[in-house]
Design an enzyme around this catalytic site. Structure first.
Site, short mmCIF file in Angstrom:
data_model
loop_
_atom_site.label_atom_id
_atom_site.label_comp_id
_atom_site.label_asym_id
_atom_site.label_seq_id
_atom_site.Cartn_x
_atom_site.Cartn_y
_atom_site.Cartn_z
N ASP A 25 52.87 23.64 7.30
CA ASP A 25 51.44 23.90 7.46
C ASP A 25 51.07 25.30 6.94
O ASP A 25 51.90 26.21 6.98
CB ASP A 25 51.09 23.77 8.95
CG ASP A 25 49.60 23.62 9.17
OD1 ASP A 25 48.86 23.35 8.20
OD2 ASP A 25 49.17 23.78 10.33
N TRP A 30 46.87 30.04 3.13
CA TRP A 30 47.60 30.97 2.25
C TRP A 30 46.77 31.21 0.99
O TRP A 30 46.63 32.34 0.53
CB TRP A 30 48.95 30.34 1.89
CG TRP A 30 49.84 31.18 1.01
CD1 TRP A 30 50.80 32.05 1.41
CD2 TRP A 30 49.85 31.19 -0.43
NE1 TRP A 30 51.41 32.62 0.32
CE2 TRP A 30 50.85 32.11 -0.82
CE3 TRP A 30 49.11 30.53 -1.42
CZ2 TRP A 30 51.13 32.38 -2.16
CZ3 TRP A 30 49.39 30.80 -2.75
CH2 TRP A 30 50.39 31.72 -3.11
N HIS A 42 49.00 24.46 -2.17
CA HIS A 42 49.94 23.32 -2.18
C HIS A 42 50.98 23.50 -3.29
O HIS A 42 52.15 23.15 -3.13
CB HIS A 42 49.19 22.00 -2.36
CG HIS A 42 48.27 21.70 -1.22
ND1 HIS A 42 48.67 21.78 0.10
CD2 HIS A 42 46.96 21.34 -1.18
CE1 HIS A 42 47.66 21.47 0.89
NE2 HIS A 42 46.61 21.21 0.14
N GLU A 72 46.42 11.05 8.54
CA GLU A 72 45.12 11.71 8.77
C GLU A 72 44.68 12.54 7.56
O GLU A 72 43.51 12.91 7.44
CB GLU A 72 45.20 12.65 10.00
CG GLU A 72 45.25 11.92 11.34
CD GLU A 72 46.58 11.21 11.61
OE1 GLU A 72 47.64 11.74 11.21
OE2 GLU A 72 46.55 10.09 12.16
N TRP A 74 44.11 11.73 4.66
CA TRP A 74 43.15 11.06 3.76
C TRP A 74 41.73 11.57 3.98
O TRP A 74 40.85 11.38 3.14
CB TRP A 74 43.17 9.54 3.98
CG TRP A 74 44.47 8.89 3.61
CD1 TRP A 74 45.39 8.39 4.48
CD2 TRP A 74 45.00 8.68 2.29
NE1 TRP A 74 46.46 7.88 3.79
CE2 TRP A 74 46.25 8.04 2.44
CE3 TRP A 74 44.54 8.97 1.00
CZ2 TRP A 74 47.04 7.68 1.36
CZ3 TRP A 74 45.33 8.62 -0.09
CH2 TRP A 74 46.56 7.98 0.10
N ARG A 76 40.73 14.45 3.83
CA ARG A 76 40.44 15.60 2.96
C ARG A 76 39.69 15.16 1.72
O ARG A 76 39.61 13.98 1.42
CB ARG A 76 41.75 16.30 2.58
CG ARG A 76 42.42 16.83 3.81
CD ARG A 76 43.64 17.63 3.49
NE ARG A 76 44.21 18.11 4.75
CZ ARG A 76 45.01 19.15 4.85
NH1 ARG A 76 45.36 19.83 3.79
NH2 ARG A 76 45.48 19.51 6.03
N LEU A 136 72.90 15.88 1.11
CA LEU A 136 71.69 15.99 1.94
C LEU A 136 70.77 14.78 1.73
O LEU A 136 70.51 14.40 0.59
CB LEU A 136 70.92 17.27 1.55
CG LEU A 136 69.53 17.44 2.17
CD1 LEU A 136 69.62 17.80 3.64
CD2 LEU A 136 68.73 18.49 1.43
N GLU A 212 64.55 20.83 19.46
CA GLU A 212 64.08 22.18 19.77
C GLU A 212 62.91 22.48 18.85
O GLU A 212 63.00 22.29 17.63
CB GLU A 212 65.21 23.20 19.51
CG GLU A 212 66.39 23.07 20.44
CD GLU A 212 66.06 23.44 21.89
OE1 GLU A 212 65.11 24.19 22.13
OE2 GLU A 212 66.78 22.94 22.78
C1 FPP Z 1 49.63 21.46 5.02
O1 FPP Z 1 48.88 22.64 4.73
C2 FPP Z 1 50.24 20.89 3.81
C3 FPP Z 1 49.99 19.63 3.30
C4 FPP Z 1 49.08 18.68 3.93
C5 FPP Z 1 50.60 19.16 2.03
C6 FPP Z 1 51.99 19.63 1.77
C7 FPP Z 1 52.52 19.04 0.50
C8 FPP Z 1 53.32 19.70 -0.37
C9 FPP Z 1 53.80 21.08 -0.16
C10 FPP Z 1 53.82 18.97 -1.58
C11 FPP Z 1 55.08 18.26 -1.15
C12 FPP Z 1 55.79 17.61 -2.25
C13 FPP Z 1 56.83 16.73 -2.05
C14 FPP Z 1 57.52 16.12 -3.20
C15 FPP Z 1 57.31 16.38 -0.70
P1 FPP Z 1 47.33 22.63 5.00
O2 FPP Z 1 46.62 22.21 3.77
O3 FPP Z 1 47.03 21.83 6.22
O4 FPP Z 1 47.07 24.16 5.29
P2 FPP Z 1 45.91 24.79 6.22
O5 FPP Z 1 46.24 24.39 7.64
O6 FPP Z 1 46.05 26.25 6.00
O7 FPP Z 1 44.59 24.23 5.74
#
Ligand code: FPP
Length: 245
Positions: A25, A30, A42, A72, A74, A76, A136, A212
């Site tokens: 998150d 950021w 992202h 959830e 979606w 966005r 892994l 944990e």
């Molecule tokens: C949450 O931050 C992050 C996401 C909903 C998307 C995360 C996806 C990636 C990093 C790409 C992953 C790629 C692969 C191949 C697994 P947020 O947008 O909710 O941040 P905020 O809370 O600051 O708004």
């Protein structure tokens, strides 16, 4: 693999956690902090993920489960949702070779059928390419929701039991667990959530019974292997009693 460390002069044998799960998150915040569009967060989040996958593989962690897209998410904007899937496709195209060389097996939990077709195609290709790998297991929760997973498991078990004339009365937790999308995978030892929020947001609701929880204020793009090592250290400091004394 196990790590050895000195604790007050005594040598301790520390097993590397078998299963680490992460709620990544803080990508949006950021980016906002830097005056950048959310999608830039992202993008940086994906770079952070790449390092964490490598660190887990190098440490000998057996399973890494990340919450990449919830049922959830979606809600966005179309622009953000399609941007996230584009980043995933790019990640797979760029990283699949190295992941294969590192013996990483990719797995997906969640409903892949609703995600954009190019992302589906890329994911299916990644699943197929890495299916024989034995290092892994990199488990990607995609269009995943914990409650829906439990309901689907219940339906499946019910249909199988009633279809074969079996009884519902003797179902055990162990048997039920096998019907979850993580069936056969040990429950997460640690669930980490970055970005300062302290909730599970429908992630691994069944599997988290004895995990944990580690919450950190760090936004996901800044979460480095060093931060992961700190979380693992905190995990070692916790005393897991599983309800005993
Ligand atoms: C949450 O931050 C992050 C996401 C909903 C998307 C995360 C996806 C990636 C990093 C790409 C992953 C790629 C692969 C191949 C697994 P947020 O947008 O909710 O941040 P905020 O809370 O600051 O708004």
């Amino acid at each position: 693999m196990s790590l050895t460390s000195k604790n007050n002069g005594a040598e301790e044998n520390r097993q590397v956690p078998q299963h680490i799960a992460i709620i990544m998150d803080g990508n949006g915040r950021w980016a906002q902090k830097r005056g950048m569009p959310r999608i830039a967060g992202h993008n940086s989040g994906m770079k952070a993920l790449k390092e964490i996958v490598r660190a887990c593989s190098d440490m000998g962690v057996k399973y890494l489960t990340v919450y990449a897209f919830s049922t959830e998410n979606w809600k966005r904007s179309f622009e953000e949702v399609s941007g996230i899937f584009k980043i995933m496709v790019l990640y797979i195209h760029k990283e699949l070779k190295e992941l294969t060389e590192e013996n990483v097996r990719i797995n997906v939990i969640g409903d892949l059928s609703r995600i954009p077709s190019d992302a589906q195609k890329a994911m299916n290709h990644a699943l197929k390419t890495t299916e024989e790998n034995t290092g892994l297991t990199f488990n990607i929760a995609l269009n995943y929701g914990g409650r829906s997973e439990i309901v689907e498991a219940a339906k499946k078990l019910y249909n199988e039991k009633t279809g074969s004339g079996g009884s519902l009365d003797d179902i055990t937790e162990e048997e039920f667990g096998k019907y979850m999308s993580t069936g056969g995978v040990p429950d997460p030892d640690i669930i980490i959530r970055t970005g300062g929020e302290m909730r599970l947001s429908n992630f691994l609701l069944w599997q988290c019974a004895y995990s944990e929880f580690i919450f950190t204020d760090i936004f996901w793009p800044d979460f480095s292997p060093e931060e992961l090592a700190k979380c693992i250290d905190e995990f070692y400091g916790r005393h897991r009693r599983y309800g005993g004394v």
